[in-house]
Write a protein that holds these residues in place. Structure first.
Motif, PDB file in Angstrom:
ATOM      1  N   GLY A   1      -4.059  12.063  -2.952  1.00  0.00           N
ATOM      2  CA  GLY A   1      -4.779  12.059  -1.685  1.00  0.00           C
ATOM      3  C   GLY A   1      -5.361  10.726  -1.286  1.00  0.00           C
TER       4      GLY A   1
ATOM      5  N   GLN B   1      -4.895   6.103  -1.697  1.00  0.00           N
ATOM      6  CA  GLN B   1      -3.944   4.998  -1.614  1.00  0.00           C
ATOM      7  C   GLN B   1      -4.150   4.043  -2.780  1.00  0.00           C
ATOM      8  OE1 GLN B   1      -1.714   4.283   1.198  1.00  0.00           O
ATOM      9  NE2 GLN B   1      -2.156   6.424   1.610  1.00  0.00           N
TER      10      GLN B   1
ATOM     11  N   ARG C   1       0.857  -1.202   0.000  1.00  0.00           N
ATOM     12  CA  ARG C   1       0.000   0.000   0.000  1.00  0.00           C
ATOM     13  C   ARG C   1       0.883   1.238   0.000  1.00  0.00           C
ATOM     14  NH1 ARG C   1      -4.395   2.350   4.190  1.00  0.00           N
ATOM     15  NH2 ARG C   1      -2.580   3.015   5.347  1.00  0.00           N
ATOM     16  N   ARG C   2       0.504   2.242  -0.827  1.00  0.00           N
ATOM     17  CA  ARG C   2       1.268   3.484  -0.878  1.00  0.00           C
ATOM     18  C   ARG C   2       0.384   4.624  -1.338  1.00  0.00           C
ATOM     19  NH1 ARG C   2       3.066   4.238  -6.278  1.00  0.00           N
ATOM     20  NH2 ARG C   2       2.557   2.459  -7.552  1.00  0.00           N
ATOM     21  N   ASP C   3       0.882   5.837  -1.189  1.00  0.00           N
ATOM     22  CA  ASP C   3       0.169   7.041  -1.587  1.00  0.00           C
ATOM     23  C   ASP C   3       0.040   7.074  -3.110  1.00  0.00           C
ATOM     24  OD1 ASP C   3      -0.999   9.620  -1.352  1.00  0.00           O
ATOM     25  OD2 ASP C   3       0.962  10.532  -1.722  1.00  0.00           O
ATOM     26  N   ASP C   4      -1.132   7.459  -3.601  1.00  0.00           N
ATOM     27  CA  ASP C   4      -1.333   7.515  -5.052  1.00  0.00           C
ATOM     28  C   ASP C   4      -1.004   8.877  -5.652  1.00  0.00           C
ATOM     29  OD1 ASP C   4      -3.490   9.131  -4.369  1.00  0.00           O
ATOM     30  OD2 ASP C   4      -5.006   7.799  -5.224  1.00  0.00           O
TER      31      ASP C   4
END
Length: 83
Positions: free
Chosen positions: A74, A76, A68-71
Motif C-alpha cells: 500500500g 511506495q 518509484r514503485r509500489d511496495d
C-alpha cells in the motif's frame, strides 16, 4: 559516496529522514541544503529499495523521485542502483 537529493518543495515540515535496504530500514536524518534535502551515503555496488519518513512519522516517496514503485503493502519505495 552516493548523493540523494529531494526538493524541499516535495517535503512538508522541518525534518526529513531516509531509510532502506542499505541500513535495515532505520531512519537517518537528511540535511537541508538550500532548496533541497540531501544525504551522502557510502554504498557499495548493488540495488537498494528506500523511502523517506517525515517528521510526523509518515513514509513516502515523492513522485519526482525516479525509480518509484509500489511496495506491495500500500505504499511506495524507490529503487537506487549503485554501479
Amino acid at each position: 559516496n552516493v548523493v540523494i537529493r529531494v526538493s524541499a518543495r516535495d517535503v512538508r515540515g522541518d525534518a526529513l529522514f531516509i531509510a532502506g535496504d542499505f541500513n535495515q530500514w532505520q531512519p537517518v536524518p537528511m540535511q537541508r541544503e538550500g532548496g533541497a534535502w540531501t544525504i551522502r551515503l557510502p554504498l557499495p555496488q548493488g540495488a537498494y529499495n528506500y523511502a523517506f519518513r517525515s517528521e510526523r512519522g509518515e513514509w513516502f516517496v515523492p513522485s519526482s523521485i525516479a525509480g518509484r514503485r509500489d511496495d506491495g503493502m500500500g505504499g511506495q519505495v524507490a529503487l537506487l542502483v549503485v554501479m
